[in-house]
Design a protein around this motif. Structure first.
Motif, PDB file in Angstrom:
ATOM      1  N   GLU A 186      28.786  21.506 -52.678  1.00 49.75           N
ATOM      2  CA  GLU A 186      28.671  22.649 -51.770  1.00 49.75           C
ATOM      3  C   GLU A 186      29.953  23.463 -51.720  1.00 49.75           C
ATOM      4  N   GLY A 187      31.095  22.822 -51.648  1.00 49.48           N
ATOM      5  CA  GLY A 187      32.353  23.547 -51.564  1.00 49.48           C
ATOM      6  C   GLY A 187      32.742  23.871 -50.137  1.00 49.48           C
ATOM      7  N   ASP A 188      34.050  24.091 -49.911  1.00 50.07           N
ATOM      8  CA  ASP A 188      34.560  24.320 -48.566  1.00 50.07           C
ATOM      9  C   ASP A 188      34.053  25.620 -47.960  1.00 50.07           C
ATOM     10  N   ALA A 189      34.162  26.711 -48.714  1.00 53.35           N
ATOM     11  CA  ALA A 189      33.805  28.014 -48.149  1.00 53.35           C
ATOM     12  C   ALA A 189      32.325  28.107 -47.779  1.00 53.35           C
ATOM     13  N   PRO A 190      31.407  27.687 -48.648  1.00 54.22           N
ATOM     14  CA  PRO A 190      29.997  27.734 -48.247  1.00 54.22           C
ATOM     15  C   PRO A 190      29.689  26.853 -47.036  1.00 54.22           C
ATOM     16  N   GLN A 191      30.320  25.683 -46.972  1.00 52.26           N
ATOM     17  CA  GLN A 191      30.071  24.829 -45.811  1.00 52.26           C
ATOM     18  C   GLN A 191      30.591  25.487 -44.542  1.00 52.26           C
ATOM     19  N   ALA A 192      31.801  26.049 -44.599  1.00 49.99           N
ATOM     20  CA  ALA A 192      32.363  26.712 -43.422  1.00 49.99           C
ATOM     21  C   ALA A 192      31.485  27.876 -42.982  1.00 49.99           C
ATOM     22  N   ALA A 193      30.977  28.648 -43.958  1.00 53.98           N
ATOM     23  CA  ALA A 193      30.102  29.781 -43.620  1.00 53.98           C
ATOM     24  C   ALA A 193      28.807  29.293 -42.983  1.00 53.98           C
ATOM     25  N   ARG A 194      28.251  28.211 -43.504  1.00 53.00           N
ATOM     26  CA  ARG A 194      27.011  27.662 -42.942  1.00 53.00           C
ATOM     27  C   ARG A 194      27.234  27.195 -41.508  1.00 53.00           C
ATOM     28  N   LEU A 195      28.336  26.517 -41.264  1.00 53.66           N
ATOM     29  CA  LEU A 195      28.619  26.027 -39.927  1.00 53.66           C
ATOM     30  C   LEU A 195      28.961  27.172 -38.980  1.00 53.66           C
ATOM     31  N   VAL A 237      39.558  23.456 -21.802  1.00 56.44           N
ATOM     32  CA  VAL A 237      38.771  24.044 -22.880  1.00 56.44           C
ATOM     33  C   VAL A 237      37.652  23.087 -23.291  1.00 56.44           C
ATOM     34  N   LEU A 238      36.428  23.625 -23.405  1.00 59.77           N
ATOM     35  CA  LEU A 238      35.304  22.885 -23.959  1.00 59.77           C
ATOM     36  C   LEU A 238      35.224  23.193 -25.454  1.00 59.77           C
ATOM     37  N   VAL A 239      34.874  22.196 -26.249  1.00 62.44           N
ATOM     38  CA  VAL A 239      34.823  22.352 -27.704  1.00 62.44           C
ATOM     39  C   VAL A 239      33.431  21.987 -28.195  1.00 62.44           C
ATOM     40  N   VAL A 240      32.833  22.899 -28.955  1.00 61.23           N
ATOM     41  CA  VAL A 240      31.532  22.649 -29.587  1.00 61.23           C
ATOM     42  C   VAL A 240      31.756  22.521 -31.085  1.00 61.23           C
ATOM     43  N   ASN A 241      31.423  21.339 -31.613  1.00 61.15           N
ATOM     44  CA  ASN A 241      31.540  21.056 -33.038  1.00 61.15           C
ATOM     45  C   ASN A 241      30.134  21.105 -33.646  1.00 61.15           C
ATOM     46  N   PRO A 242      29.931  21.861 -34.737  1.00 62.70           N
ATOM     47  CA  PRO A 242      28.571  22.048 -35.263  1.00 62.70           C
ATOM     48  C   PRO A 242      28.095  20.981 -36.247  1.00 62.70           C
ATOM     49  N   LEU A 243      28.949  20.029 -36.609  1.00 63.51           N
ATOM     50  CA  LEU A 243      28.609  19.144 -37.721  1.00 63.51           C
ATOM     51  C   LEU A 243      27.357  18.308 -37.480  1.00 63.51           C
ATOM     52  N   ALA A 244      27.079  17.951 -36.238  1.00 65.22           N
ATOM     53  CA  ALA A 244      25.941  17.065 -35.956  1.00 65.22           C
ATOM     54  C   ALA A 244      24.809  17.784 -35.239  1.00 65.22           C
TER      55      ALA A 244
END
Length: 391
Positions: A293-302, A362-369
């Motif tokens: 997938e690569g870093d940039a596509p994954q970052a864009a998807r997230l 600060v509240l943090v929302v992580n999109p990985l899961a």
């Protein structure tokens, strides 16, 4: 009714990331399908680990690699390998009676997960005074602190990968290798960027441990131990089921070493760290998908996921999205007390967010899961609970 509900377990929205206590993340349908197919067949496990080694070496550049039951298991197995090497008597002694039972690490690197090294019967010698963290000064450990701690009982060095880690890995490797000692890197959560799959080994580390169930997207109960062929082979011998006539077993070529033991050891400490065929196959497929997938596509998807979560919040003040390999949605509240109250209210709705910055308000929302089904209800809950639009 869902499967979990039929078991009396309430599903959650996991916006905190791939935390083990929250059951990790989501697996791509390709990975789930591969694991289901793997479950329909039986194989010899050393052959399957050899296949995993080929995939791991392709991704990391390591001489060899194996799949373990998580990054902590990789740490335990790596420590056992550094202790015993190919000495069968030492394998039999782990974790009680061994000639090498010390790991050296910087005091500023200590964490709850280094207990996995102690599980192999090792005690940890801390070096350095981390004044830069206590506020008393600017110094931390240096390479010479490590060198002065090495002795006859030292099995290896543990270096924990973090962007702020000191001293530099290359400096630690230099003094350790001068003393004939291996260096193991705990890089459990250091992906992405994908360059980290190779960076620590390129810096001279002898072993590196990754989680398979975090950003790689593999089974939650999977990890990677990669590095020097002899150490990985020692770890494998201490993990495999070896209940067979010795004449029927040989290390696959992926792990073969000139000094490999002729005697087949008894079951080792790593039997508690085994991975099943489903986890190994799932990890292989996940690793290949992750690299492709690569870093940039994954970052864009997230980032696209976070944009949709943010949409119900409009242009509310204090809301931002960070850049980086894993973008994060940040919600700055009025105070730490307000942030803790909002986090608790979300948790009451079975929504978990990152708590690492509650002290900063600060509240943090992580999109990985996050799953597709989570996006709309999460955005609405943030709008309602945080009250951002009314400020």
């Amino acid at each position: 009714m869902s499967l979990y509900e039929s078991l009396g377990v309430t599903p959650i929205i996991n916006a905190a990331g791939t935390n083990t206590r929250l059951s990790g993340g989501m697996m791509h349908p390709d990975i789930r399908a591969a694991m289901a197919e793997a479950a329909d067949w039986c194989v010899e496990m050393h052959d399957l680990q050899a296949a995993a080694s080929r995939a791991i070496t392709e991704a990391t550049g390591a001489e060899a690699g194996i799949v373990t039951s998580g990054a902590a298991a990789a740490l335990t197995l790596g420590a056992a390998a550094c202790v015993a090497r190919f000495d069968v008597a030492q394998m039999h002694g782990v974790p009680i009676r061994t000639d090498r039972d010390q790991f050296v690490m910087a005091r500023s690197h200590r964490n709850m997960y280094d207990r996995a090294v102690q599980s192999a019967g090792c005690w940890i010698e801390e070096v350095g005074i981390p004044d830069r963290f206590s506020g008393a000064g600017i110094r931390d450990a240096d390479a010479e602190d490590f060198a002065s701690a090495f002795g006859a009982r030292t099995a290896g060095v543990l270096w924990v990968a973090q962007p702020w880690a000191e001293p530099a890995l290359a400096d630690v490797v230099r003094v350790a290798h001068d003393a004939g000692l291996p260096v193991m890197v705990d890089a459990a959560a250091q992906l992405p960027p994908r360059a980290n799959l190779r960076r620590f080994l390129d810096a001279g580390a002898d072993l590196v441990c990754f989680s398979g169930g975090k950003a790689i997207g593999g089974p939650q109960a999977s990890g990677i131990l990669a590095g020097r062929r002899d150490l990985v082979a020692s770890a494998l011998l201490q993990m495999l089921d070896l209940d067979l006539p010795p004449a029927q077993f040989a290390l696959p070529p992926e792990f073969a070493c000139d000094d490999a033991p002729k005697q087949l050891p008894r079951h080792g400490i790593g039997r508690a760290c085994k991975a099943g065929k489903e986890e190994i196959v799932g990890l292989i497929v996940a690793l290949r998908r992750f690299v492709a997938e690569g870093d940039a596509p994954q970052a864009a998807r997230l980032r696209a996921v976070l944009d949709r979560v943010r949409a119900p919040l409009g242009n509310a003040p204090g809301v931002s999205i960070t850049e980086g390999p894993v973008p994060l949605l940040l919600l700055a509240m009025g105070s730490p007390a307000e942030a803790r109250a909002a986090e608790a209210a979300l948790r009451a709705r079975h929504i978990h967010i990152g708590q690492g910055r509650l002290r900063d308000g600060v509240l943090v929302v992580n999109p990985l899961a996050l799953a597709e089904r989570d996006i709309a209800p999460l955005g609405q809950a943030l709008r309602q609970v945080c009250g951002l639009l009314d400020r």
